[in-house]
Each structure stands twice: as C-alpha cells, then as structure tokens.
Design an enzyme around this catalytic site. Structure first.
Site, PDB file in Angstrom:
ATOM      1  N   ASP A   1     -20.383 -68.649  65.258  1.00  0.00           N
ATOM      2  CA  ASP A   1     -20.176 -69.804  66.116  1.00  0.00           C
ATOM      3  C   ASP A   1     -21.312 -70.789  65.865  1.00  0.00           C
ATOM      4  OD1 ASP A   1     -17.902 -68.714  67.140  1.00  0.00           O
ATOM      5  OD2 ASP A   1     -18.649 -68.491  69.196  1.00  0.00           O
TER       6      ASP A   1
ATOM      7  N   HIS B   1     -13.879 -75.020  67.097  1.00  0.00           N
ATOM      8  CA  HIS B   1     -14.487 -74.500  68.324  1.00  0.00           C
ATOM      9  C   HIS B   1     -14.431 -75.551  69.436  1.00  0.00           C
ATOM     10  CE1 HIS B   1     -16.511 -71.366  70.391  1.00  0.00           C
ATOM     11  NE2 HIS B   1     -17.732 -71.865  70.365  1.00  0.00           N
TER      12      HIS B   1
ATOM     13  N   HIS C   1     -16.618 -78.406  73.692  1.00  0.00           N
ATOM     14  CA  HIS C   1     -16.867 -77.058  74.200  1.00  0.00           C
ATOM     15  C   HIS C   1     -16.522 -76.901  75.685  1.00  0.00           C
ATOM     16  CE1 HIS C   1     -18.989 -73.120  74.396  1.00  0.00           C
ATOM     17  NE2 HIS C   1     -18.769 -73.115  73.098  1.00  0.00           N
TER      18      HIS C   1
ATOM     19  N   HIS D   1     -24.069 -65.589  66.179  1.00  0.00           N
ATOM     20  CA  HIS D   1     -24.417 -66.980  66.440  1.00  0.00           C
ATOM     21  C   HIS D   1     -25.492 -67.431  65.455  1.00  0.00           C
ATOM     22  CE1 HIS D   1     -22.306 -66.031  70.186  1.00  0.00           C
ATOM     23  NE2 HIS D   1     -22.042 -67.329  70.211  1.00  0.00           N
TER      24      HIS D   1
END
Length: 266
Positions: free
Chosen positions: A81, A132, A136, A230
């Site tokens: 991510d 993504h 967000h 991450h």
C-alpha cells in the site's frame, strides 16, 4: 487473533486501527447497508488463515474478491500500500528487480501527485499499479457517483503517467467495505484485493527493526498467501530481500495477481 488492518491518510499523514479483540472491527450500520473492516485469523503453526468467523466471507465470494489464492500450491502474491512516500520505495523496487519478484502497488491520489516518477518506474519494471482511491475515504459512506469518481481519478492519473489505460485491481481504503462497495467497484471493472498476511507495520515512529518485520512475515507464511506490506516501513524495506530469499528457499514462487486463478475462501 483476528487482524483488521485499516490504514488511513489525512493531509498526507498516516493513521491506522488494529482490531485486538479477536474479531474484525465493524463500522456503523449505514443506510446503504452493513459495512465491515477487513480482518482475519492469522496463519499460525502452518495452519491456513481464516475469515470464516468474520461475518463477510460470503460477501467476498459473491463479488469474487481476493483473500487467498490456491492453498494447494506454494504461490505468493506480494502487495504494497502506497499512500505516501517515506523514502523507502526506491530501495524496495531495487530489491524486487534484483530478486526478479513481481509486486502490486496500490496507490492514492496523493501518491500520484507526489511521486509520478516512482509510479512510472513501477510500471516500467513490470509491477502492477492498483487503485487505492483518490482521497482514501471510507467508501461505504459514499454514493455510486462518488465511488466512481474516486476510482477514475486514480486510473486516469496513472494512465497519464504510464500510458496504461486499464486498471484491474482495487484495495478498499482503510480495509473498509460493504456489499454495495464491492458491487460498485466490480461494476467499474475492479477486483477487490484483500490480504492473508499482515502485521502492524504502518507507523513510521514505531518501527522495531528488520528482524521483527522478517519474523512477523515468515511466521505467517502459507500457500496461496496475499502479503500486505506498507512501503512507509523502514523495517519492511530492510527485511524485504531476506523475506524473498527465505520464501524461495522454502519452495515458494512469487506471482503476478493476473496469475491468481484459484480463489480460496475459508
């Protein structure tokens, strides 16, 4: 223990929530339908992870979302991510290139605006660039038009950088979703990608060393795994080469998401 890893970005800075009570965190009931925060029972002592008690397994099945690949094969799917850049992605890409391992990078609007050259490099080196969302948000609170806008801004932004018109894979922001969200995303051409290996790695000021990252990943390793890491984590960046080498030593093969042809739900 069940893990619900939900990572948020506000003004370019990370925040996150981790379920510690043995069940997935579930968001408030919305008038658009029940929403969930993705969680799972970790792989332990060689046993496969499970979402059977989390309340949403049938929802994932109905929309062909990804939790596990083929658990009969030693295949692994590495995903990152990328909400914002913390200086580690170039090194991560160097390791992936050296080890010849494909990955999927799920990017936000912030990342597209802030790191265009890194996105170009991801695509040029054969990695998947996934969606993504632009800002967000908790998409379970958004209407269909806003969801479509969030996804299209990312897709068109990446296309402008890489020339790639299609974007197949989505990771719901913060891990929050509902049946309606998965349906809306599927209607936009996306497969929602969750994960079966994760640990609390997203807080830059709470890093615990490369050995910690290595051990947290390797203790969960299992066939058909989708790994969530991450890229803001120094520990991940420093441990990545060792993780990839050891996984290969154990007989695992890293594959592109396009090669995930068998989905497992348990």
């Amino acid at each position: 223990m069940a893990v619900a890893a939900a990572v948020a970005i506000l003004a370019g800075m990370p925040s996150a929530a981790l379920a510690m009570d043995g069940t997935a965190v579930r968001a408030q009931q919305e008038n658009t339908g029940r929403s969930y925060s993705f969680g799972f029972y970790r792989s332990k002592n060689g046993q496969l992870p499970s979402i059977a008690q989390e309340g949403f397994m049938d929802v994932l099945k109905r929309h062909n979302a990804i939790f596990l690949g083929n658990t009969e094969e030693k295949e692994l799917y590495l995903t990152f991510d990328n909400g914002y850049e913390n200086g580690f992605t170039p090194g991560i890409l160097d390791v992936l290139k050296e080890k010849q391992v494909p990955a999927a990078f799920f990017v936000t609007g912030h990342y597209i605006k802030d790191q265009p050259e890194l996105i170009k490099r991801m695509a040029a080196e054969g990695h998947t660039v996934g969606n993504h969302s632009w800002s967000h948000p908790d998409m379970s609170t958004l209407g269909a038009a806003r969801i479509a806008e969030e996804l299209e801004k990312v897709r068109s932004g990446v296309e402008a950088l890489t020339g790639e018109k299609t974007m197949k894979y989505l990771r719901p922001p913060r891990g929050i979703f509902s049946e309606r969200v998965l349906s809306e995303c599927a209607a936009q051409g996306y497969t929602s990608v969750f994960w079966s290996i994760a640990y609390r790695d997203w807080e830059p000021d709470k890093q615990k060393g490369a050995d910690y990252a290595y051990n947290r990943v390797m203790e969960q390793l299992h066939p058909g795994a989708v790994l969530l890491l991450h890229s803001v984590s120094r520990d991940n960046a420093q441990a990545l080469g060792r993780i990839l080498d050891e996984a290969k030593t154990r007989g695992y093969t890293f594959k592109h998401l396009d090669q995930l042809t068998v989905r497992t739900y348990r």
